[in-house]
Design a protein around this motif. Sequence first.
Motif, PDB file in Angstrom:
ATOM      1  N   PHE A 113     -17.943   4.733 -42.055  1.00 28.56           N
ATOM      2  CA  PHE A 113     -18.217   5.400 -40.780  1.00 28.56           C
ATOM      3  C   PHE A 113     -19.073   4.506 -39.885  1.00 28.56           C
ATOM      4  CE2 PHE A 113     -20.736   8.132 -37.999  1.00 28.56           C
ATOM      5  CZ  PHE A 113     -19.778   8.982 -37.470  1.00 28.56           C
ATOM      6  N   GLU A 114     -20.084   3.888 -40.453  1.00 32.27           N
ATOM      7  CA  GLU A 114     -20.974   3.026 -39.673  1.00 32.27           C
ATOM      8  C   GLU A 114     -20.263   1.756 -39.216  1.00 32.27           C
ATOM      9  OE1 GLU A 114     -24.325   2.454 -42.204  1.00 32.27           O
ATOM     10  OE2 GLU A 114     -25.114   4.489 -41.870  1.00 32.27           O
ATOM     11  N   ASP A 115     -19.381   1.203 -40.072  1.00 34.50           N
ATOM     12  CA  ASP A 115     -18.602   0.023 -39.663  1.00 34.50           C
ATOM     13  C   ASP A 115     -17.696   0.363 -38.483  1.00 34.50           C
ATOM     14  OD1 ASP A 115     -19.735  -1.569 -41.566  1.00 34.50           O
ATOM     15  OD2 ASP A 115     -18.075  -1.427 -42.994  1.00 34.50           O
ATOM     16  N   GLY A 116     -17.046   1.523 -38.553  1.00 32.72           N
ATOM     17  CA  GLY A 116     -16.184   1.947 -37.456  1.00 32.72           C
ATOM     18  C   GLY A 116     -16.964   2.210 -36.182  1.00 32.72           C
ATOM     19  N   GLU A 117     -18.176   2.718 -36.347  1.00 28.42           N
ATOM     20  CA  GLU A 117     -19.040   2.961 -35.193  1.00 28.42           C
ATOM     21  C   GLU A 117     -19.375   1.654 -34.485  1.00 28.42           C
ATOM     22  OE1 GLU A 117     -22.440   6.272 -34.689  1.00 28.42           O
ATOM     23  OE2 GLU A 117     -22.976   4.626 -36.026  1.00 28.42           O
ATOM     24  N   GLU A 118     -19.590   0.594 -35.274  1.00 28.31           N
ATOM     25  CA  GLU A 118     -19.859  -0.718 -34.692  1.00 28.31           C
ATOM     26  C   GLU A 118     -18.644  -1.227 -33.927  1.00 28.31           C
ATOM     27  OE1 GLU A 118     -21.452  -4.082 -33.358  1.00 28.31           O
ATOM     28  OE2 GLU A 118     -22.524  -2.408 -34.282  1.00 28.31           O
ATOM     29  N   LYS A 119     -17.456  -1.002 -34.469  1.00 26.59           N
ATOM     30  CA  LYS A 119     -16.224  -1.380 -33.776  1.00 26.59           C
ATOM     31  C   LYS A 119     -16.104  -0.631 -32.450  1.00 26.59           C
ATOM     32  CE  LYS A 119     -11.211  -0.839 -34.083  1.00 26.59           C
ATOM     33  NZ  LYS A 119     -10.075  -0.315 -34.854  1.00 26.59           N
ATOM     34  N   PHE A 120     -16.447   0.652 -32.460  1.00 24.89           N
ATOM     35  CA  PHE A 120     -16.379   1.466 -31.249  1.00 24.89           C
ATOM     36  C   PHE A 120     -17.366   0.953 -30.200  1.00 24.89           C
ATOM     37  CE2 PHE A 120     -16.772   5.365 -28.710  1.00 24.89           C
ATOM     38  CZ  PHE A 120     -15.453   5.812 -28.676  1.00 24.89           C
ATOM     39  N   ARG A 121     -18.564   0.574 -30.648  1.00 25.30           N
ATOM     40  CA  ARG A 121     -19.552   0.013 -29.718  1.00 25.30           C
ATOM     41  C   ARG A 121     -19.047  -1.298 -29.124  1.00 25.30           C
ATOM     42  NH1 ARG A 121     -24.455   2.623 -30.108  1.00 25.30           N
ATOM     43  NH2 ARG A 121     -24.818   3.779 -32.045  1.00 25.30           N
ATOM     44  N   ARG A 122     -18.355  -2.083 -29.940  1.00 29.14           N
ATOM     45  CA  ARG A 122     -17.819  -3.352 -29.460  1.00 29.14           C
ATOM     46  C   ARG A 122     -16.753  -3.120 -28.394  1.00 29.14           C
ATOM     47  NH1 ARG A 122     -16.083  -7.285 -34.051  1.00 29.14           N
ATOM     48  NH2 ARG A 122     -14.450  -5.747 -34.363  1.00 29.14           N
ATOM     49  N   GLU A 123     -15.948  -2.075 -28.590  1.00 32.08           N
ATOM     50  CA  GLU A 123     -14.942  -1.736 -27.585  1.00 32.08           C
ATOM     51  C   GLU A 123     -15.616  -1.375 -26.265  1.00 32.08           C
ATOM     52  OE1 GLU A 123     -11.050   1.207 -27.052  1.00 32.08           O
ATOM     53  OE2 GLU A 123     -12.339   1.408 -28.805  1.00 32.08           O
ATOM     54  N   MET A 124     -16.681  -0.579 -26.331  1.00 32.84           N
ATOM     55  CA  MET A 124     -17.409  -0.218 -25.116  1.00 32.84           C
ATOM     56  C   MET A 124     -17.997  -1.455 -24.453  1.00 32.84           C
ATOM     57  SD  MET A 124     -19.339   3.398 -25.980  1.00 32.84           S
ATOM     58  CE  MET A 124     -20.328   2.790 -27.340  1.00 32.84           C
ATOM     59  N   SER A 125     -18.553  -2.350 -25.265  1.00 33.98           N
ATOM     60  CA  SER A 125     -19.175  -3.562 -24.731  1.00 33.98           C
ATOM     61  C   SER A 125     -18.151  -4.443 -24.029  1.00 33.98           C
ATOM     62  CB  SER A 125     -19.849  -4.337 -25.867  1.00 33.98           C
ATOM     63  OG  SER A 125     -20.358  -5.565 -25.410  1.00 33.98           O
TER      64      SER A 125
END
Length: 440
Positions: A113-125
């Motif tokens: 879940f936390e790894d996917g959250e980092e991916k989601f943040r990267r998409e926003m960035s």
Amino acid sequence: MVYEMKKDMCPNCFLNEYTFNDNYITGICSNCGYTMASENISDRALRPKTKLNNGKYILGKKLGEGGFGITYKAVDLFNGGICCIKEYFPFTDSNRAKNSNFLVAKEDKRLEFEDGEEKFRREMSALNVLKGVDGVVQFRDQFSENGTLYYVMEYLEGWNLSRFIKIFKPTFAGVTEIILKVAKILMVMHEKSQPIYHRDISPENIYIADNKVYLIDFGNAKVIILDSDRRDKRLIFKPGFGAPEQAVYDAPQGAYTDVYGLASSYYYALTGLRIPSAVDRRNGAIYTSLCYIDKNIPREISDAVDRALQMDIHMRTGSVREFIEEICTTKRLNILPKFKIMYGPNAGREGRLNADKNYIIGRETCDIIINWCEISKRHVTIRYNSREKNFDVTDTSTNGTFVDGIKLEKGRTYKMYPATTLVLGDNVSRICLDASYLLN
């Protein structure tokens, strides 16, 4: 002024014309004819009329649902504008709490879940960095709520490339025009001071709306920090479109990775066929070159696609700019140059350009007049070079001409390819140098 939303809101057009029962399943909008009875109702998705970010947004219908998130059509209650909201919800790693919108990671899936959250943040960035780039879906807002992340982007209504070719059956020239416009978007991304690689180019992520081509879904995008040798530890691979280096842990990736995805999407759009996955190709699977599938496809373009699909990155076309050059210099491809004023005074004006003729753009007595105080009387000269199949652009202004945020040196002639947007003087006046394509 705050947009007022009444009780009977339609989840599609957001006009107050929808009659429904308590579970929203029955009912029809008297304005747009929408009914949720035809929707695939999801237990995971938030219900229509859910308010987010302290009441700033209200959700409408679900637009899509994937392994990592759910997208919704929504309205900004502050201005009444339609937008799209993406919610991070990896359903294999999390659930909603009982009788709640709150998201809770599964006990044995917390790290995922936390790894996917980092991916989601990267998409926003990535989307935030690419604000203002033509052809990239525009990022508007982000916030945390319900134990998860959300971001807001512009709403597009159209078709991905897969659907587009099935519905409209574009010609070879039409497909080529779409692919070259995607290539231009990628070139802007790759040539930034900190390059951004999309790493998920496929027909599903190429979107056509309002006669404009967009690149969407930046979940796999990576901003490259110069002088960093860090590698991505996750496999990001889409069979038929993912480059071979994406199927290997810790393998370097770069512009050539997006070149592979672009070429395989071009191949699919022209033939309706996926090339074998890179894993299968390593094990001996082969694909048929374009010119042997359709004899009307120029051999030069078939060869250019083959070079872009090389398994070895050292043999593959190294950059999107190089790929554009190979496609545009094909002898049988006849390019019809044109222009369109995108923003500012005279927005929407467009027209054809004669090859090998100088056109002066400026405020007064010019070939293309843009009546705006920031525009010089004779601001910039453009000329389509039929031999080289590109535009010659020479700035002659006081306030400058900009391409992708870079100011052109006054008096120097630059080579520009179709789909280049010139910003004249300020960020208000923009003119796109473009082209249509025909086979000789």
